[in-house]
Write a protein that holds these residues in place. Structure first.
Motif, PDB file in Angstrom:
ATOM      1  N   ALA A  48       0.888  -1.281   0.348  1.00 29.28           N
ATOM      2  CA  ALA A  48       0.225   0.031  -0.092  1.00 29.28           C
ATOM      3  C   ALA A  48       1.045   1.584  -0.164  1.00 29.28           C
ATOM      4  CB  ALA A  48      -1.030  -0.199   1.529  1.00 29.28           C
ATOM      5  N   ARG A  49       1.604   1.328   0.908  1.00 25.37           N
ATOM      6  CA  ARG A  49       2.663   2.477   0.439  1.00 25.37           C
ATOM      7  C   ARG A  49       3.764   2.498  -0.355  1.00 25.37           C
ATOM      8  NH1 ARG A  49       6.046   0.840   6.535  1.00 25.37           N
ATOM      9  NH2 ARG A  49       3.724   1.704   7.864  1.00 25.37           N
ATOM     10  N   TYR A  50       4.174   1.599  -0.686  1.00 27.02           N
ATOM     11  CA  TYR A  50       5.037   1.416  -2.139  1.00 27.02           C
ATOM     12  C   TYR A  50       3.397   2.275  -3.578  1.00 27.02           C
ATOM     13  CZ  TYR A  50       7.314  -0.048  -6.611  1.00 27.02           C
ATOM     14  OH  TYR A  50       8.082  -0.577  -7.916  1.00 27.02           O
ATOM     15  N   VAL A  51       2.649   1.649  -3.743  1.00 24.09           N
ATOM     16  CA  VAL A  51       1.458   2.501  -4.537  1.00 24.09           C
ATOM     17  C   VAL A  51       0.696   4.140  -4.607  1.00 24.09           C
ATOM     18  CG1 VAL A  51      -0.657   2.295  -5.921  1.00 24.09           C
ATOM     19  CG2 VAL A  51       0.654   0.023  -5.354  1.00 24.09           C
ATOM     20  N   SER A  52       0.858   4.047  -3.159  1.00 21.68           N
ATOM     21  CA  SER A  52       0.408   5.203  -2.409  1.00 21.68           C
ATOM     22  C   SER A  52       1.507   6.247  -2.912  1.00 21.68           C
ATOM     23  CB  SER A  52       0.160   5.849  -1.345  1.00 21.68           C
ATOM     24  OG  SER A  52      -0.523   6.554  -0.689  1.00 21.68           O
ATOM     25  N   GLU A  53       3.051   5.465  -2.511  1.00 18.98           N
ATOM     26  CA  GLU A  53       4.106   7.245  -2.440  1.00 18.98           C
ATOM     27  C   GLU A  53       4.128   7.475  -3.995  1.00 18.98           C
ATOM     28  OE1 GLU A  53       7.284   4.988  -0.746  1.00 18.98           O
ATOM     29  OE2 GLU A  53       5.990   5.518   1.245  1.00 18.98           O
ATOM     30  N   GLU A 123      -2.475  10.825   6.654  1.00 21.08           N
ATOM     31  CA  GLU A 123      -3.639  10.659   6.260  1.00 21.08           C
ATOM     32  C   GLU A 123      -2.644   9.324   7.322  1.00 21.08           C
ATOM     33  OE1 GLU A 123      -6.896   9.511   4.939  1.00 21.08           O
ATOM     34  OE2 GLU A 123      -6.938  10.791   3.269  1.00 21.08           O
ATOM     35  N   GLN A 124      -3.584   9.007   8.734  1.00 26.38           N
ATOM     36  CA  GLN A 124      -3.077   7.391   9.581  1.00 26.38           C
ATOM     37  C   GLN A 124      -4.032   6.254   8.682  1.00 26.38           C
ATOM     38  OE1 GLN A 124      -5.239   7.827  13.912  1.00 26.38           O
ATOM     39  NE2 GLN A 124      -4.587   5.636  13.459  1.00 26.38           N
ATOM     40  N   GLU A 125      -2.029   5.398   8.759  1.00 28.13           N
ATOM     41  CA  GLU A 125      -2.153   4.446   8.637  1.00 28.13           C
ATOM     42  C   GLU A 125      -3.763   3.545   9.188  1.00 28.13           C
ATOM     43  OE1 GLU A 125       1.587   4.610   6.284  1.00 28.13           O
ATOM     44  OE2 GLU A 125       1.335   2.906   7.912  1.00 28.13           O
ATOM     45  N   ILE A 126      -4.098   3.004   8.947  1.00 29.08           N
ATOM     46  CA  ILE A 126      -4.927   1.610   9.161  1.00 29.08           C
ATOM     47  C   ILE A 126      -4.744   0.106   9.121  1.00 29.08           C
ATOM     48  CG2 ILE A 126      -7.038   1.159   9.305  1.00 29.08           C
ATOM     49  CD1 ILE A 126      -8.684   3.976   8.351  1.00 29.08           C
ATOM     50  N   ILE A 127      -4.699  -0.499  10.418  1.00 26.37           N
ATOM     51  CA  ILE A 127      -5.056  -1.943   9.533  1.00 26.37           C
ATOM     52  C   ILE A 127      -5.659  -2.894  10.636  1.00 26.37           C
ATOM     53  CG2 ILE A 127      -3.150  -4.252  10.407  1.00 26.37           C
ATOM     54  CD1 ILE A 127      -0.988  -1.881  10.657  1.00 26.37           C
ATOM     55  N   ALA A 128      -6.268  -4.311   9.564  1.00 26.37           N
ATOM     56  CA  ALA A 128      -7.322  -4.561  10.089  1.00 26.37           C
ATOM     57  C   ALA A 128      -7.007  -6.330   9.889  1.00 26.37           C
ATOM     58  CB  ALA A 128      -9.291  -4.170   9.607  1.00 26.37           C
TER      59      ALA A 128
END
Length: 191
Positions: A48-53, A123-128
């Motif tokens: 997710a970080r890779y694509v978002s960046e 934004e804050q990262e969210i994990i579920a």
């Protein structure tokens, strides 16, 4: 929203779980991150970080796998590449069946585990997370789903995950649990 994946099966499943058809797969020209964490949540965050960046967009991602009790939780985070290379569903399934071929049925307990994440710039990262317990059978059955679904019978059922309808599977699966929990947390924190 972007789903950090190139897996069309996963896109279909996540879109159905979330009830949205405006989710897209990662752009093909981004390359692929190295998923080298030893946890499902860690690998989901890497994607997710890779694509978002690279896109500047909000991204959801997941990492999931099958954890077999008698194998000490393996294949776990290595589920998609258990046979030595990524994405060979048939090779992964056959290797796993070969590894546990002499294990009595009563010891063939397993669970699917999923970590779903949300990452967006600023934004804050969210994990579920979600998990789905069951047992493994000796021969594949069914034509639905993907991966290890044809050998996984969820607790309380007599059919494999590959024999469930998409709606049945999504309502009880590890991925369904994780993404529904992610949406609840996203609504609570972000919106």
């Amino acid at each position: 929203m972007i789903l950090a994946s190139r897996n069309a099966h996963k896109l279909h499943e996540v879109s159905a779980i979330l009830g949205h058809d405006d989710i897209t797969l990662s752009p093909g020209d981004l390359g692929d991150p190295i998923e080298n964490d030893v946890t499902f949540a860690g690998n989901a965050l890497i994607k997710a970080r890779y694509v978002s960046e690279r896109t500047g967009e909000a991204v959801i991602a997941d990492d999931s796998g099958l954890c077999v009790d008698v194998l000490g939780g393996a294949p776990g985070v290595f589920s998609a590449r258990w046979c030595g290379h990524h994405g060979d569903d048939e090779g992964n399934l056959q290797l796993l069946l070969n590894q546990i071929h002499d294990i009595e049925d009563k010891y063939r307990k397993a669970k699917f585990v999923c970590a779903a994440v949300y990452v967006a710039p600023g934004e804050q990262e969210i994990i579920a997370t979600g998990s789905w317990s069951g047992r493994l059978i000796r021969e594949p059955r069914g034509h639905g789903g993907f991966g290890y679904d044809p050998i996984f019978i969820p607790d309380g059922y007599e059919v494999t995950a590959a024999e469930l309808t998409d709606e049945e599977k999504n309502s009880i699966s590890h991925r369904g649990q994780a993404f529904r929990a992610l949406v609840k947390e996203l609504e609570r924190q972000v919106y």
